[in-house]
Design an enzyme around this catalytic site. Structure first.
Site, PDB file in Angstrom:
ATOM      1  CG  ASP A 135      -0.338   0.220   2.520  1.00  0.00           C
ATOM      2  OD1 ASP A 135       0.895   0.274   2.579  1.00  0.00           O
ATOM      3  OD2 ASP A 135      -1.079   0.322   3.514  1.00  0.00           O
ATOM      4  CB  CYS A 189     -22.851  -4.780   4.164  1.00  0.00           C
ATOM      5  SG  CYS A 189     -21.046  -4.813   4.136  1.00  0.00           S
ATOM      6  CB  CYS A 192     -25.079  -5.204   9.022  1.00  0.00           C
ATOM      7  SG  CYS A 192     -23.853  -5.096  10.350  1.00  0.00           S
ATOM      8  CB  CYS A 249     -16.943  -6.709  10.559  1.00  0.00           C
ATOM      9  SG  CYS A 249     -17.530  -7.456   9.015  1.00  0.00           S
TER      10      CYS A 249
END
Length: 385
Positions: A135, A189, A192, A249
């Site tokens: 990154d 998802c 949520c 999560c």
């Protein structure tokens, strides 16, 4: 024979052998909307002080913009799923909380080393040109990983995997090969929004959108100046990064710590470091303690600034002494954080120190900390700078 297998299959088997928990392939043009979203994010100023994001945006918008010869992108993920609950130290005022990803070896080094090994294997097998990226390069790893089928970008903007939850380090290999792409993942998802509700500083103005200027990870890592007063209390005892949106999560229940690379297993001294020790770090000690850690990249001054803010939030009067010592620090951003922290830990000492130090304080921002009055209001008015 292994040579009878398709190259894509052999590539994925080699990736697994090298410690990658996930591997997928996408066409180089498979994330066309990523550049548009990036431009809007930058236009809105959500990148804060991360000027490098804007300076290399023209390279980041698509793989071909960085390397015109690229035809396929191999996206790879290494698991760093934690064995312990990342939120377990939330109420422990005397210790600092370090983000899970930074408690072990520097992932930049680990992932890149294995990417290079995989790249060498692919070059020999297929005779292609390629480039590898972690990154630190202008690469949109998350949209490309989604296109390659590794997972999908969750509402917290990070990649979510069915198998590894929110705990994947990402890397990419750009290649001139025309490889068969994998099917992209679709977000599951649903309704949520646990990650959005978990954010202590309300850094998500909307699902799938992050304002870095409000993000604790940004504030404690990327931001070099004083941490804005409005966010200091919310930072709590987080001294490097923040795991809250990732840790809640629901898909994490499928992520097994056994899949995590051993290099990312936490070092004992980084799981719950005492703030009293961290506040006393000079540059040499900081470099020694965080050798081989990604934390070393931010430098001692920024890190001790973070520790001072955490001390101010601790409610531990025993930390007033180490904080008070930082009022003599040669670095203004450290002194300023110490001013704020001391006012919360020992108001009487704060008043005495203000009288003695404000008239001779050379830095404008540190003087502003003495004069802020958001924790302590001091009379007489003659103390003003």
């Amino acid at each position: 024979m292994t040579q009878d297998k398709p190259l894509e299959q052999r590539l994925k088997e080699k990736a697994a052998e090298l410690g990658f928990a996930a591997c997928g392939i996408a066409r180089a043009d498979s994330a066309p909307k990523a550049g548009e979203r990036l431009r809007q994010w930058l236009a809105d100023g959500c990148h804060g002080d991360m000027i490098w994001m804007a300076e290399r945006a023209h390279h980041r918008v698509s793989p071909a913009a960085l390397w015109p010869e690229v035809r396929s992108v191999v996206s790879l993920g290494m698991s760093y799923a934690p064995a312990a609950d990342p939120l377990r130290l939330a109420g422990e005022g005397g210790v600092g909380r370090i983000s899970v990803y930074a408690q072990g070896s520097d992932y930049h080094d680990v992932v890149k080393r294995q990417l290079k090994a995989l790249g060498r294997w692919l070059a020999v097998e297929a005779g292609c040109d390629l480039k590898v990226f972690v990154d630190t390069a202008p690469v949109m790893e998350k949209p490309l990983a989604e296109a390659a089928g590794l997972g999908w970008q969750g509402k917290h903007t990070n990649l979510v995997s069915r198998e590894h939850g929110s705990w994947l380090f990402l890397g990419a290999i750009y290649t001139t090969l025309d490889l068969a792409p994998d099917a992209a993942k679709v977000s599951t998802c649903g309704s949520c929004n646990a990650c959005l509700r978990a954010c202590p500083t309300e850094a998500f103005p909307a699902p799938y959108r992050l304002d870095a200027r409000r993000c604790i990870s940004y504030l404690t890592i990327e931001h070099a100046g004083p941490i804005p007063a409005e966010f200091r209390s919310a930072i709590g005892n987080r001294i490097y990064g923040c795991d809250d949106c990732l840790a809640v999560c629901p898909w994490n229940k499928f992520a097994a710590a056994a899949h995590a690379q051993i290099a990312f297993h936490p070092r004992a001294e980084l799981t719950a470091p005492a703030l009293s020790d961290l506040l006393q770090l000079d540059d040499a000690a900081f470099r020694q303690v965080f050798s081989g850690s990604p934390i070393k990249r931010i430098g001692r001054d920024r890190f001790v600034r973070n520790a001072a803010v955490a001390a101010g939030n601790s409610g531990d009067a025993g930390l007033a002494g180490p904080v008070q010592a930082l009022l003599d620090d040669p670095v203004a951003v450290v002194r300023g954080a110490a001013v704020w922290a001391l006012g919360r830990l020992d108001p009487s000492a704060w008043q005495r120190e203000r009288i003695a130090r404000l008239p001779t304080e050379p830095d404008e921002q540190v003087r502003a900390e003495w004069n802020a009055g958001d924790t302590i209001r001091v009379e007489p008015a003659s103390l003003s700078a």
